[in-house]
Design a protein around this motif. Structure first.
Motif, mmCIF file in Angstrom:
data_model
loop_
_atom_site.group_PDB
_atom_site.id
_atom_site.type_symbol
_atom_site.label_atom_id
_atom_site.label_comp_id
_atom_site.label_asym_id
_atom_site.label_seq_id
_atom_site.Cartn_x
_atom_site.Cartn_y
_atom_site.Cartn_z
ATOM 1 N N GLY A 221 77.908 14.125 -7.750
ATOM 2 C CA GLY A 221 77.504 12.850 -7.138
ATOM 3 C C GLY A 221 76.563 13.041 -5.973
ATOM 4 N N ALA A 222 75.681 14.044 -6.090
ATOM 5 C CA ALA A 222 74.916 14.500 -4.917
ATOM 6 C C ALA A 222 73.847 13.521 -4.457
ATOM 7 N N THR A 223 73.511 12.529 -5.300
ATOM 8 C CA THR A 223 72.554 11.519 -4.834
ATOM 9 C C THR A 223 73.289 10.256 -4.399
ATOM 10 N N GLY A 224 74.608 10.285 -4.444
ATOM 11 C CA GLY A 224 75.389 9.093 -4.104
ATOM 12 C C GLY A 224 75.800 9.066 -2.639
ATOM 13 N N GLY B 224 72.660 16.441 -15.449
ATOM 14 C CA GLY B 224 73.365 16.175 -16.695
ATOM 15 C C GLY B 224 74.538 15.254 -16.474
ATOM 16 N N ASP B 225 75.301 15.070 -17.541
ATOM 17 C CA ASP B 225 76.400 14.103 -17.527
ATOM 18 C C ASP B 225 77.725 14.816 -17.248
ATOM 19 N N GLN B 226 78.406 14.396 -16.209
ATOM 20 C CA GLN B 226 79.700 14.990 -15.843
ATOM 21 C C GLN B 226 80.754 14.851 -16.948
ATOM 22 N N LEU C 195 84.304 17.390 -5.943
ATOM 23 C CA LEU C 195 84.420 16.647 -7.193
ATOM 24 C C LEU C 195 84.676 15.179 -6.917
ATOM 25 N N LEU C 196 83.816 14.335 -7.474
ATOM 26 C CA LEU C 196 84.123 12.900 -7.508
ATOM 27 C C LEU C 196 83.915 12.414 -8.931
ATOM 28 N N ILE C 197 84.559 11.308 -9.249
ATOM 29 C CA ILE C 197 84.334 10.664 -10.549
ATOM 30 C C ILE C 197 83.367 9.511 -10.296
ATOM 31 N N PRO C 198 82.135 9.619 -10.843
ATOM 32 C CA PRO C 198 81.173 8.542 -10.566
ATOM 33 C C PRO C 198 81.634 7.242 -11.211
ATOM 34 N N PRO C 199 81.534 6.123 -10.509
ATOM 35 C CA PRO C 199 81.934 4.856 -11.122
ATOM 36 C C PRO C 199 81.024 4.516 -12.312
ATOM 37 N N LYS C 200 81.601 3.872 -13.320
ATOM 38 C CA LYS C 200 80.789 3.412 -14.469
ATOM 39 C C LYS C 200 81.099 1.929 -14.633
ATOM 40 N N ASP D 299 88.791 10.524 -19.017
ATOM 41 C CA ASP D 299 87.872 11.376 -19.781
ATOM 42 C C ASP D 299 87.042 12.248 -18.827
ATOM 43 N N MET D 300 86.554 11.638 -17.742
ATOM 44 C CA MET D 300 85.756 12.411 -16.767
ATOM 45 C C MET D 300 86.627 13.480 -16.097
ATOM 46 N N GLY D 301 87.871 13.119 -15.821
ATOM 47 C CA GLY D 301 88.803 14.075 -15.214
ATOM 48 C C GLY D 301 89.074 15.243 -16.155
ATOM 49 N N LEU E 43 87.502 13.783 -4.328
ATOM 50 C CA LEU E 43 87.438 12.469 -3.675
ATOM 51 C C LEU E 43 88.376 11.511 -4.391
ATOM 52 N N SER E 44 89.493 11.221 -3.728
ATOM 53 C CA SER E 44 90.489 10.321 -4.289
ATOM 54 C C SER E 44 90.502 9.046 -3.441
ATOM 55 N N SER E 45 91.648 8.461 -3.199
ATOM 56 C CA SER E 45 91.719 7.220 -2.415
ATOM 57 C C SER E 45 93.131 7.023 -1.893
ATOM 58 N N GLY F 26 92.981 5.208 -11.912
ATOM 59 C CA GLY F 26 92.180 6.274 -12.543
ATOM 60 C C GLY F 26 92.177 7.517 -11.670
ATOM 61 N N LEU F 27 92.028 7.318 -10.362
ATOM 62 C CA LEU F 27 92.053 8.461 -9.429
ATOM 63 C C LEU F 27 93.443 9.094 -9.408
ATOM 64 N N HIS F 28 94.484 8.255 -9.492
ATOM 65 C CA HIS F 28 95.858 8.774 -9.593
ATOM 66 C C HIS F 28 95.967 9.703 -10.811
ATOM 67 N N PRO G 156 90.328 8.497 1.255
ATOM 68 C CA PRO G 156 89.807 7.525 2.215
ATOM 69 C C PRO G 156 90.355 6.120 1.920
ATOM 70 N N GLY G 157 90.044 5.201 2.838
ATOM 71 C CA GLY G 157 90.323 3.791 2.587
ATOM 72 C C GLY G 157 89.141 3.153 1.872
ATOM 73 N N TYR G 158 89.130 1.819 1.918
ATOM 74 C CA TYR G 158 88.068 1.011 1.312
ATOM 75 C C TYR G 158 86.760 1.356 2.021
ATOM 76 N N GLU H 189 80.833 0.715 3.160
ATOM 77 C CA GLU H 189 79.592 0.408 2.437
ATOM 78 C C GLU H 189 79.804 -0.644 1.342
ATOM 79 N N ASN H 190 81.051 -0.832 0.862
ATOM 80 C CA ASN H 190 81.278 -1.875 -0.154
ATOM 81 C C ASN H 190 80.833 -3.237 0.380
ATOM 82 N N ILE H 191 80.944 -3.391 1.709
ATOM 83 C CA ILE H 191 80.686 -4.697 2.314
ATOM 84 C C ILE H 191 79.185 -5.024 2.295
HETATM 85 N N1 LIG Z 1 84.276 2.246 -3.028
HETATM 86 C C1 LIG Z 1 85.440 2.511 -2.450
HETATM 87 O O1 LIG Z 1 85.935 1.753 -1.595
HETATM 88 C C2 LIG Z 1 86.169 3.774 -2.805
HETATM 89 C C3 LIG Z 1 87.311 4.127 -2.094
HETATM 90 C C4 LIG Z 1 87.984 5.321 -2.427
HETATM 91 C C5 LIG Z 1 87.500 6.120 -3.458
HETATM 92 N N2 LIG Z 1 86.378 5.741 -4.141
HETATM 93 C C6 LIG Z 1 85.892 6.604 -5.230
HETATM 94 O O2 LIG Z 1 84.657 7.188 -4.845
HETATM 95 C C7 LIG Z 1 83.977 7.623 -6.017
HETATM 96 C C8 LIG Z 1 82.505 7.303 -5.889
HETATM 97 O O3 LIG Z 1 81.944 8.073 -4.837
HETATM 98 P P1 LIG Z 1 80.551 7.678 -4.176
HETATM 99 O O4 LIG Z 1 80.643 6.241 -3.734
HETATM 100 O O5 LIG Z 1 80.172 8.717 -3.228
HETATM 101 O O6 LIG Z 1 79.560 7.730 -5.437
HETATM 102 P P2 LIG Z 1 78.309 6.805 -5.712
HETATM 103 O O7 LIG Z 1 77.587 6.472 -4.434
HETATM 104 O O8 LIG Z 1 78.742 5.686 -6.623
HETATM 105 O O9 LIG Z 1 77.357 7.783 -6.516
HETATM 106 C C9 LIG Z 1 77.660 8.266 -7.807
HETATM 107 C C10 LIG Z 1 76.922 9.587 -7.979
HETATM 108 O O10 LIG Z 1 77.249 10.162 -9.232
HETATM 109 C C11 LIG Z 1 76.052 10.363 -10.016
HETATM 110 N N3 LIG Z 1 76.424 10.025 -11.404
HETATM 111 C C12 LIG Z 1 76.674 8.809 -11.928
HETATM 112 N N4 LIG Z 1 77.084 8.912 -13.198
HETATM 113 C C13 LIG Z 1 77.081 10.238 -13.488
HETATM 114 C C14 LIG Z 1 77.401 11.000 -14.648
HETATM 115 N N5 LIG Z 1 77.834 10.409 -15.783
HETATM 116 N N6 LIG Z 1 77.259 12.340 -14.615
HETATM 117 C C15 LIG Z 1 76.810 12.979 -13.480
HETATM 118 N N7 LIG Z 1 76.520 12.313 -12.340
HETATM 119 C C16 LIG Z 1 76.650 10.960 -12.348
HETATM 120 C C17 LIG Z 1 75.036 9.421 -9.397
HETATM 121 O O11 LIG Z 1 73.726 9.869 -9.554
HETATM 122 P P3 LIG Z 1 72.817 9.452 -10.837
HETATM 123 O O12 LIG Z 1 72.983 7.968 -10.988
HETATM 124 O O13 LIG Z 1 71.454 9.882 -10.445
HETATM 125 O O14 LIG Z 1 73.369 10.217 -11.986
HETATM 126 C C18 LIG Z 1 75.415 9.497 -7.926
HETATM 127 O O15 LIG Z 1 74.920 10.679 -7.352
HETATM 128 C C19 LIG Z 1 84.650 6.908 -7.199
HETATM 129 O O16 LIG Z 1 85.440 7.825 -7.912
HETATM 130 C C20 LIG Z 1 85.520 5.862 -6.525
HETATM 131 O O17 LIG Z 1 86.664 5.538 -7.288
HETATM 132 C C21 LIG Z 1 85.700 4.601 -3.835
#
Ligand SMILES: NC(=O)c1ccc[n+]([C@@H]2O[C@H](COP(=O)([O-])OP(=O)(O)OC[C@H]3O[C@@H](n4cnc5c(N)ncnc54)[C@H](OP(=O)(O)O)[C@@H]3O)[C@@H](O)[C@H]2O)c1
Length: 301
Positions: free
Chosen positions: A6-9, A49-51, A69-74, A86-88, A106-108, A122-124, A143-145, A148-150
């Protein structure tokens, strides 16, 4: 070599930048080589590539001493929980194959619970899969909520003069800035002194939506900005109009009610020593306000 998913996230970009600044060898993962280019120019190796692809992940983890390790949201997932699983599974297979010894996941808050927390179930599930890796040292970073969601509410505030969501206005929730999460993860991955399996909660302010709205209103100079609780049906329509699948939208609404029901509070007793540094008022001023103002300028242009 430290591998950063998730290096661009939001969090991964901070982890990668911090580690590069500290002189660590870093390999960054994301789907787009183009988006990873700026990290390459700063010295990172890139793996695009795809995680969810086990072969890609196995190759990407070659030579890894440690992994963020994080699971990128879809957002269009048909079954969000299945997707996290599946990602896990792909990550666990790759960690095993490459014998990675140190992982920060990265869990919650709320990941200790099996239900009622939307995407956090899913994180559980992923935490449970990782816990089976008895010989891997793992930090479950909770972490908590995200503050940036806001940012997703900036348009509502700009166009309708209200803040709102499916959650009640008077229930406190724990917030965390993603910059603080990235900084903590980078520190853990650099020191690599953690052993066995441990939970690290990373929490900032505890505020209600009414308090959050007042702080944003003060920062933007909008007097009496109201917080309105939307019905679940209205929230579902708004989320699906933004491109979320029905399943994902429903999952986020469950998360909001899970927060209301106290399912996502810290488990470790809160101590101000352990608090993440960014206060919500600072976030409102230094992050929310510039985003809001540039959005308004674009709307006027
Ligand atoms: N939002 C909340 O309040 C909250 C709280 C606790 C935990 N979390 C958890 O935090 C995680 C998200 O972290 P974040 O916010 O740092 O991420 P993010 O900003 O949503 O960024 C996702 C990153 O993953 C990459 N990505 C997306 N799909 C991918 C794939 N299939 N394969 C490889 N790379 C992929 C994206 O880049 P590209 O698009 O260029 O691929 C991007 O770098 C989630 O698991 C979420 O459940 C969220």
């Amino acid at each position: 070599m430290v591998i950063v998913t998730g290096a661009t996230g939001k969090t991964g970009s901070v982890v990668a930048s911090r580690l590069l600044e500290m002189g660590e060898a870093v390999r960054v993962i994301g789907r787009s080589a183009e988006k990873l280019e700026s990290l390459r120019s700063r010295g990172a190796e890139i793996a695009a590539g795809d995680q969810g692809d086990v072969t890609f992940m196995r190759n990407a983890l070659d030579g890894a001493d440690a992994l963020y390790l994080l699971i990128p949201p879809k957002y269009d997932a048909v079954d969000f929980r299945r997707y996290y699983n599946d990602m896990g599974d792909a990550a666990v297979l790759a960690i095993r194959a490459q014998k990675v010894k140190k992982v920060v996941f990265l869990s919650s808050l709320g990941a200790d619970r099996e239900s009622g927390t939307g995407p956090v179930v899913g994180l559980h599930d992923v935490e449970q899969k990782l816990r089976r890796l008895a010989d891997v040292d793992i930090v479950f970073l909770r972490p908590g909520y995200f503050m940036e969601n806001i940012l997703g509410n900036a348009e509502l505030i700009a166009t309708k003069g209200i803040n709102g969501g499916p959650m009640r206005g008077d229930v406190p929730m724990t917030l965390t800035a993603t910059a603080d999460i990235g900084a903590k993860a980078a520190e853990l991955l650099r020191e690599r002194s953690f052993t066995s399996h441990s939970v690290v909660e990373i929490t900032g302010d505890r505020l209600t939506n009414e308090e959050i709205t007042r702080i944003i209103g003060d920062s933007l100079g909008i007097a009496h900005l109201p917080y309105i609780q939307f019905s679940d049906a209205d929230a579902l329509s708004a989320f699906t109009a933004m491109g979320l699948s029905n399943n994902v939208a429903g999952s986020y609404i469950e998360l909001m009610h899970g927060i209301e029901n106290g399912l996502l509070g810290p488990v470790v007793i809160d101590s101000s020593d352990l608090m993440a540094p960014t206060r919500f008022a600072e976030f409102a001023e230094s992050v929310f306000k510039p985003v809001f103002e540039s959005m308004k300028q674009h709307a006027l242009a």
